[in-house]
Design a protein around this motif. Structure first.
Motif, PDB file in Angstrom:
ATOM      1  N   LEU A 112     -11.823 -36.452   5.409  1.00 44.84           N
ATOM      2  CA  LEU A 112     -12.596 -36.171   4.339  1.00 44.84           C
ATOM      3  C   LEU A 112     -12.673 -37.272   3.345  1.00 44.84           C
ATOM      4  O   LEU A 112     -13.661 -37.159   2.391  1.00 44.84           O
ATOM      5  N   GLU A 113     -12.187 -38.442   3.452  1.00 42.20           N
ATOM      6  CA  GLU A 113     -12.269 -39.499   2.557  1.00 42.20           C
ATOM      7  C   GLU A 113     -13.433 -40.234   3.241  1.00 42.20           C
ATOM      8  O   GLU A 113     -14.111 -40.929   2.396  1.00 42.20           O
ATOM      9  N   GLU A 114     -13.861 -40.207   4.390  1.00 44.05           N
ATOM     10  CA  GLU A 114     -15.086 -40.525   4.838  1.00 44.05           C
ATOM     11  C   GLU A 114     -16.309 -40.068   4.457  1.00 44.05           C
ATOM     12  O   GLU A 114     -16.217 -39.019   4.413  1.00 44.05           O
ATOM     13  N   LYS A 115     -17.178 -41.077   4.462  1.00 41.68           N
ATOM     14  CA  LYS A 115     -18.610 -40.271   3.820  1.00 41.68           C
ATOM     15  C   LYS A 115     -19.301 -40.011   5.123  1.00 41.68           C
ATOM     16  O   LYS A 115     -19.446 -40.363   6.146  1.00 41.68           O
ATOM     17  N   THR A 116     -20.003 -38.475   4.822  1.00 44.75           N
ATOM     18  CA  THR A 116     -20.594 -37.999   6.052  1.00 44.75           C
ATOM     19  C   THR A 116     -21.848 -38.685   6.124  1.00 44.75           C
ATOM     20  O   THR A 116     -22.641 -38.879   5.091  1.00 44.75           O
ATOM     21  N   PRO A 117     -22.260 -38.991   7.282  1.00 47.49           N
ATOM     22  CA  PRO A 117     -23.570 -39.472   7.568  1.00 47.49           C
ATOM     23  C   PRO A 117     -24.872 -38.654   7.278  1.00 47.49           C
ATOM     24  O   PRO A 117     -24.618 -37.284   7.175  1.00 47.49           O
ATOM     25  N   LEU A 118     -25.780 -39.271   6.600  1.00 49.33           N
ATOM     26  CA  LEU A 118     -27.066 -38.175   6.097  1.00 49.33           C
ATOM     27  C   LEU A 118     -27.760 -37.438   7.059  1.00 49.33           C
ATOM     28  O   LEU A 118     -28.035 -36.524   7.025  1.00 49.33           O
ATOM     29  N   TYR A 119     -27.648 -38.137   8.538  1.00 52.67           N
ATOM     30  CA  TYR A 119     -28.258 -37.229   9.295  1.00 52.67           C
ATOM     31  C   TYR A 119     -27.534 -35.684   9.572  1.00 52.67           C
ATOM     32  O   TYR A 119     -28.098 -34.740  10.015  1.00 52.67           O
ATOM     33  N   LYS A 120     -26.338 -35.804   9.683  1.00 53.00           N
ATOM     34  CA  LYS A 120     -25.544 -34.607   9.572  1.00 53.00           C
ATOM     35  C   LYS A 120     -25.734 -33.594   8.459  1.00 53.00           C
ATOM     36  O   LYS A 120     -25.920 -32.364   8.779  1.00 53.00           O
ATOM     37  N   LYS A 121     -26.062 -34.184   7.381  1.00 52.72           N
ATOM     38  CA  LYS A 121     -26.490 -33.352   6.208  1.00 52.72           C
ATOM     39  C   LYS A 121     -27.730 -32.894   6.454  1.00 52.72           C
ATOM     40  O   LYS A 121     -28.295 -31.570   6.141  1.00 52.72           O
ATOM     41  N   VAL A 122     -28.536 -33.637   6.726  1.00 53.77           N
ATOM     42  CA  VAL A 122     -30.035 -32.991   7.195  1.00 53.77           C
ATOM     43  C   VAL A 122     -29.946 -32.024   8.162  1.00 53.77           C
ATOM     44  O   VAL A 122     -30.727 -31.000   8.215  1.00 53.77           O
ATOM     45  N   SER A 181     -25.420 -17.790  -0.951  1.00 52.63           N
ATOM     46  CA  SER A 181     -25.071 -18.318  -2.353  1.00 52.63           C
ATOM     47  C   SER A 181     -23.511 -18.055  -2.483  1.00 52.63           C
ATOM     48  O   SER A 181     -22.901 -18.957  -3.176  1.00 52.63           O
ATOM     49  N   MET A 182     -23.066 -16.924  -1.899  1.00 49.14           N
ATOM     50  CA  MET A 182     -21.698 -16.364  -2.353  1.00 49.14           C
ATOM     51  C   MET A 182     -20.705 -17.213  -1.283  1.00 49.14           C
ATOM     52  O   MET A 182     -19.461 -17.269  -1.598  1.00 49.14           O
ATOM     53  N   THR A 183     -21.236 -17.484  -0.110  1.00 50.74           N
ATOM     54  CA  THR A 183     -20.171 -17.998   1.018  1.00 50.74           C
ATOM     55  C   THR A 183     -20.370 -19.230   1.277  1.00 50.74           C
ATOM     56  O   THR A 183     -19.487 -20.221   1.357  1.00 50.74           O
ATOM     57  N   ILE A 184     -21.729 -19.474   1.803  1.00 49.67           N
ATOM     58  CA  ILE A 184     -21.901 -20.811   2.573  1.00 49.67           C
ATOM     59  C   ILE A 184     -22.406 -21.877   1.561  1.00 49.67           C
ATOM     60  O   ILE A 184     -21.914 -23.115   1.634  1.00 49.67           O
ATOM     61  N   LYS A 185     -22.945 -21.487   0.378  1.00 47.85           N
ATOM     62  CA  LYS A 185     -23.703 -22.426  -0.545  1.00 47.85           C
ATOM     63  C   LYS A 185     -22.424 -23.518  -0.818  1.00 47.85           C
ATOM     64  O   LYS A 185     -22.811 -24.639  -1.194  1.00 47.85           O
ATOM     65  N   PRO A 186     -21.310 -22.896  -1.659  1.00 50.55           N
ATOM     66  CA  PRO A 186     -20.213 -23.661  -2.162  1.00 50.55           C
ATOM     67  C   PRO A 186     -19.755 -24.798  -1.283  1.00 50.55           C
ATOM     68  O   PRO A 186     -19.676 -25.972  -1.589  1.00 50.55           O
ATOM     69  N   LYS A 187     -19.669 -24.334   0.012  1.00 52.15           N
ATOM     70  CA  LYS A 187     -19.252 -25.428   1.065  1.00 52.15           C
ATOM     71  C   LYS A 187     -20.073 -26.229   1.405  1.00 52.15           C
ATOM     72  O   LYS A 187     -20.059 -27.586   1.740  1.00 52.15           O
ATOM     73  N   ILE A 188     -21.500 -25.908   1.604  1.00 50.78           N
ATOM     74  CA  ILE A 188     -22.507 -26.853   2.034  1.00 50.78           C
ATOM     75  C   ILE A 188     -22.630 -27.769   0.836  1.00 50.78           C
ATOM     76  O   ILE A 188     -22.652 -29.086   0.873  1.00 50.78           O
ATOM     77  N   GLU A 189     -22.478 -27.515  -0.476  1.00 48.33           N
ATOM     78  CA  GLU A 189     -22.669 -28.477  -1.731  1.00 48.33           C
ATOM     79  C   GLU A 189     -21.622 -29.202  -1.535  1.00 48.33           C
ATOM     80  O   GLU A 189     -21.749 -30.524  -1.746  1.00 48.33           O
ATOM     81  N   ARG A 190     -20.337 -28.927  -1.089  1.00 50.95           N
ATOM     82  CA  ARG A 190     -19.056 -29.872  -1.083  1.00 50.95           C
ATOM     83  C   ARG A 190     -19.372 -30.885   0.101  1.00 50.95           C
ATOM     84  O   ARG A 190     -19.096 -32.002   0.086  1.00 50.95           O
TER      85      ARG A 190
END
Length: 162
Positions: free
Chosen positions: A12-22, A149-158
């Motif tokens: 969790l402390e490591e930064k997630t790579p940009l390609y995974k976010k994309v 919006s109710m389930t996935i969005k908060p997790k994706i924002e994190r």
């Protein structure tokens, strides 16, 4: 007091790579855009030998137009409702954002899909065909957007902030 860090905490402390976010964002948009353009293409053309070709071209057109607009709109609408409704519970605010985004995105997606499938110029029934696409796909869009919006969005924002 010494605290033991688990491998989960370290990850969790490591930064997630940009390609995974994309990839995560593209996957969600593909699911939503593919489903909705499929419903709309079916409403425009029915099922025929050319359905899949028409659906894929409508999806690609929508992806090129809607995905960038969708990302920008989700950010703008979320910030707008965060500032307009600061005292409302986050889950209720996410529900309002989901409903608003469903209406905005659905109307634009119905437009691009109907233009791709049936054309705009010389089509006197364009408005009716757009409305049929919009109305038919709207329940699907509402379920998808509210669920996301109710389930996935908060997790994706994190995830995207990591």
């Amino acid at each position: 007091m010494t605290q033991l860090l688990t491998s989960y905490d370290i990850q969790l402390e490591e930064k997630t790579p940009l390609y995974k976010k994309v990839l995560v964002v593209a996957g969600m948009m593909t699911l939503m855009g593919g489903t909705l353009t499929g419903v709309m293409t079916y409403m425009n053309l029915g099922y025929s030998e050319t359905f899949f070709q028409s659906w894929v071209t409508a999806f690609l057109t929508t992806a090129l137009v809607m995905m960038p607009i969708g990302l920008a709109m989700m950010t703008i609408v979320t910030k707008l409702f965060n500032s307009l409704l600061p005292n409302i519970d986050e889950s209720k605010r996410n529900l309002i954002v989901g409903l608003t985004m469903a209406m905005i995105m659905e109307s634009i997606m119905a437009f691009t899909t109907t233009v791709k499938n049936l054309g705009l110029v010389g089509n006197p029934d364009f408005g009716t065909q757009w409305a049929m696409s919009f109305i038919t796909a709207l329940p699907v869009a509402l379920v998808l957007m509210v669920t996301i919006s109710m389930t996935i969005k908060p997790k994706i924002e994190r995830f995207l902030r990591s």
